[in-house]
Write a protein that holds these residues in place. Structure first.
Motif, short mmCIF file in Angstrom:
data_model
loop_
_atom_site.label_atom_id
_atom_site.label_comp_id
_atom_site.label_asym_id
_atom_site.label_seq_id
_atom_site.Cartn_x
_atom_site.Cartn_y
_atom_site.Cartn_z
N HIS A 61 40.98 -4.31 48.00
CA HIS A 61 39.57 -3.96 48.19
C HIS A 61 39.02 -4.66 49.42
O HIS A 61 39.46 -5.75 49.78
N LYS A 62 38.03 -4.03 50.04
CA LYS A 62 37.42 -4.55 51.26
C LYS A 62 35.94 -4.88 51.08
O LYS A 62 35.19 -4.98 52.04
N ASP A 63 35.53 -5.07 49.83
CA ASP A 63 34.12 -5.31 49.55
C ASP A 63 33.61 -6.64 50.10
O ASP A 63 32.40 -6.85 50.17
N ASP A 64 34.53 -7.51 50.52
CA ASP A 64 34.11 -8.78 51.11
C ASP A 64 33.35 -8.56 52.42
O ASP A 64 32.59 -9.43 52.84
N VAL A 65 33.50 -7.39 53.03
CA VAL A 65 32.72 -7.09 54.25
C VAL A 65 31.24 -7.08 53.90
O VAL A 65 30.41 -7.65 54.63
N LEU A 66 30.89 -6.48 52.76
CA LEU A 66 29.49 -6.47 52.32
C LEU A 66 29.06 -7.86 51.86
O LEU A 66 27.95 -8.30 52.16
#
Length: 128
Positions: A61-66
């Motif tokens: 997952h790439k939700d760490d960008v948010l």
């Protein structure tokens, strides 16, 4: 003491739940068609760490960008530690919806900053 913030754009919404635990801040950023916990970001004494969880297809997952956008806006306001869980999934997401996730998160961060300033906890732990 907690607060929930919601933003809706491009056909979906993102929710931010904030909860004070003493002088520490617990944040849950989620939304879309399948909310989840995709990443966990921690912040303490200028040290930031992120854990990305695998998705159903083996990618991470790439939700760490948010979460990073959110943390950047608030880190100078946090008197203690901070944990951010993030998970936003929109089925067949478009470029417009991706862009909307950034602007919604930035707007949520602005609201959160105001809430933190108005509800900062002043009590410090007592030790013997």
């Amino acid at each position: 003491m907690g607060k929930t913030f919601i933003r809706k754009k491009s056909g979906y919404e993102i929710t931010l739940m904030a909860e004070w635990l003493g002088n520490d801040l617990l944040l849950n950023l989620y939304g879309g068609d399948t909310p989840h916990i995709g990443t966990v970001t921690t912040f303490s004494n200028d040290d930031t760490q992120t854990r990305r969880f695998p998705s159903h297809d083996g990618r991470f997952h790439k939700d760490d960008v948010l979460a990073s956008l959110l943390l950047k806006a608030i880190q100078s306001k946090i008197p203690g530690n901070c944990v951010i869980t993030a998970g936003v999934h929109v089925d067949h997401i478009s470029q417009d919806q991706i862009a909307a996730s950034f602007s919604m998160t930035e707007e949520l961060a602005e609201e959160l900053v105001l809430w933190i300033e108005e509800h900062r906890l002043a009590k410090k732990p007592q030790y013997n």
